[in-house]
Design a protein around this motif. Sequence first.
Motif, PDB file in Angstrom:
ATOM      1  N   ILE A 126       5.511   2.588  11.452  1.00  0.00           N
ATOM      2  CA  ILE A 126       5.235   1.152  11.488  1.00  0.00           C
ATOM      3  C   ILE A 126       6.276   0.442  12.338  1.00  0.00           C
ATOM      4  O   ILE A 126       7.468   0.745  12.269  1.00  0.00           O
ATOM      5  CB  ILE A 126       5.215   0.567  10.057  1.00  0.00           C
ATOM      6  CG1 ILE A 126       3.983   1.090   9.308  1.00  0.00           C
ATOM      7  CG2 ILE A 126       5.242  -0.956  10.074  1.00  0.00           C
ATOM      8  CD1 ILE A 126       3.871   0.618   7.876  1.00  0.00           C
ATOM      9  N   PHE A 127       5.797  -0.485  13.157  1.00  0.00           N
ATOM     10  CA  PHE A 127       6.677  -1.337  13.956  1.00  0.00           C
ATOM     11  C   PHE A 127       6.538  -2.754  13.405  1.00  0.00           C
ATOM     12  O   PHE A 127       5.583  -3.461  13.702  1.00  0.00           O
ATOM     13  CB  PHE A 127       6.284  -1.315  15.430  1.00  0.00           C
ATOM     14  CG  PHE A 127       7.398  -1.678  16.377  1.00  0.00           C
ATOM     15  CD1 PHE A 127       8.227  -2.766  16.122  1.00  0.00           C
ATOM     16  CD2 PHE A 127       7.638  -0.927  17.517  1.00  0.00           C
ATOM     17  CE1 PHE A 127       9.267  -3.094  16.977  1.00  0.00           C
ATOM     18  CE2 PHE A 127       8.675  -1.242  18.384  1.00  0.00           C
ATOM     19  CZ  PHE A 127       9.491  -2.329  18.116  1.00  0.00           C
TER      20      PHE A 127
ATOM     21  N   SER B 117       4.951   7.523   0.807  1.00  0.00           N
ATOM     22  CA  SER B 117       3.766   7.667  -0.035  1.00  0.00           C
ATOM     23  C   SER B 117       2.842   6.490   0.229  1.00  0.00           C
ATOM     24  O   SER B 117       3.285   5.416   0.641  1.00  0.00           O
ATOM     25  CB  SER B 117       4.149   7.701  -1.524  1.00  0.00           C
ATOM     26  OG  SER B 117       4.799   6.492  -1.908  1.00  0.00           O
ATOM     27  N   GLY B 118       1.563   6.707   0.013  1.00  0.00           N
ATOM     28  CA  GLY B 118       0.596   5.638   0.163  1.00  0.00           C
ATOM     29  C   GLY B 118      -0.027   5.521   1.528  1.00  0.00           C
ATOM     30  O   GLY B 118      -0.751   4.556   1.800  1.00  0.00           O
ATOM     31  N   PHE B 119       0.227   6.510   2.419  1.00  0.00           N
ATOM     32  CA  PHE B 119      -0.349   6.459   3.768  1.00  0.00           C
ATOM     33  C   PHE B 119      -1.151   7.717   4.106  1.00  0.00           C
ATOM     34  O   PHE B 119      -1.063   8.226   5.217  1.00  0.00           O
ATOM     35  CB  PHE B 119       0.760   6.279   4.811  1.00  0.00           C
ATOM     36  CG  PHE B 119       1.671   5.116   4.553  1.00  0.00           C
ATOM     37  CD1 PHE B 119       1.262   3.825   4.826  1.00  0.00           C
ATOM     38  CD2 PHE B 119       2.938   5.325   4.021  1.00  0.00           C
ATOM     39  CE1 PHE B 119       2.110   2.746   4.593  1.00  0.00           C
ATOM     40  CE2 PHE B 119       3.793   4.255   3.773  1.00  0.00           C
ATOM     41  CZ  PHE B 119       3.371   2.959   4.055  1.00  0.00           C
TER      42      PHE B 119
ATOM     43  N   SER C  63       0.796  -1.234   0.000  1.00  0.00           N
ATOM     44  CA  SER C  63       0.000   0.000   0.000  1.00  0.00           C
ATOM     45  C   SER C  63       0.825   1.279   0.000  1.00  0.00           C
ATOM     46  O   SER C  63       0.269   2.366   0.052  1.00  0.00           O
ATOM     47  CB  SER C  63      -0.914   0.017   1.226  1.00  0.00           C
ATOM     48  OG  SER C  63      -0.140  -0.071   2.416  1.00  0.00           O
ATOM     49  N   GLY C  64       2.149   1.178  -0.031  1.00  0.00           N
ATOM     50  CA  GLY C  64       2.940   2.400   0.018  1.00  0.00           C
ATOM     51  C   GLY C  64       4.432   2.140   0.086  1.00  0.00           C
ATOM     52  O   GLY C  64       4.899   0.997   0.010  1.00  0.00           O
ATOM     53  N   GLN C  65       5.177   3.234   0.243  1.00  0.00           N
ATOM     54  CA  GLN C  65       6.638   3.169   0.237  1.00  0.00           C
ATOM     55  C   GLN C  65       7.185   4.161   1.241  1.00  0.00           C
ATOM     56  O   GLN C  65       6.573   5.203   1.515  1.00  0.00           O
ATOM     57  CB  GLN C  65       7.156   3.483  -1.171  1.00  0.00           C
ATOM     58  CG  GLN C  65       8.657   3.501  -1.334  1.00  0.00           C
ATOM     59  CD  GLN C  65       9.311   4.849  -1.012  1.00  0.00           C
ATOM     60  OE1 GLN C  65       8.635   5.882  -1.008  1.00  0.00           O
ATOM     61  NE2 GLN C  65      10.599   4.829  -0.749  1.00  0.00           N
ATOM     62  N   ALA C  66       8.340   3.845   1.828  1.00  0.00           N
ATOM     63  CA  ALA C  66       8.993   4.760   2.759  1.00  0.00           C
ATOM     64  C   ALA C  66      10.505   4.638   2.590  1.00  0.00           C
ATOM     65  O   ALA C  66      11.031   3.552   2.342  1.00  0.00           O
ATOM     66  CB  ALA C  66       8.599   4.443   4.198  1.00  0.00           C
TER      67      ALA C  66
END
Length: 231
Positions: free
Chosen positions: A140-141, A130-132, A99-102
């Motif tokens: 995120i953990f 992106s995507g959040f 759902s996204g990228q970091a």
Amino acid sequence: MSLLKQYWSQYENRNKRYRMMASGQPLDELTNDGGYFTGDVSIGTPAQTFTLDFDTGSGDLWVADSSCGSSCNQSQSFNTADSSTYQSTSQSFSITYGSGQASGNTGTDNVSVAGLTATGFVVNTVTSDSGFPGSPFGGIFGMAWSSISAHSNNPSPTLVQTLQQQGQISEAVFSIYLGLADSNVNPTLIIGGTDSNFYTGSITYYSLSSAGHWTISWDGIQVNGNLYTSS
């Protein structure tokens, strides 16, 4: 259900985040935000607190860097300069989800969950994602194995492995009570074992298909007498 409700009603302070239950295991009360199971995590010295998504399908911890600005969708950010225990590893970080990228940078710092602190734990600070959009969490953990992390070529111990190595828990185990729709007992992350207040009977253990995701091989599952097969 009535037993769970009766047990939980003993606690009058509903705002107290961390609890030590009868099992003796440290707990972090979570929130189900539309399928995201989020909870409080503190990073750094002095502690900066974040609401993170505990994701069993990934293996990295990341939060937005304070320099990210409009390049990040997160409402919370981590200022590494304000933490006396933060150490940069001079490594870059990049991960892609369904759902996204970091992406950003990697360092180490003290990370506290459920009242337990893992020192020198890997923390990725994101400078672009992106995507959040509108996500209910500040990062995120990842709770999966390090073999699927962005640093899988040089994996670091997971949270529970680190806490065990540092003598804070006896077993490198965590469990999650997901909660029930008709219950006022919130989802809960249990660090270091299981809590019999959240289940009846005995636990059956299965071997993982691989030490990456939490996946097992199965032919079918029976729920309320109904058999559902993998085919």
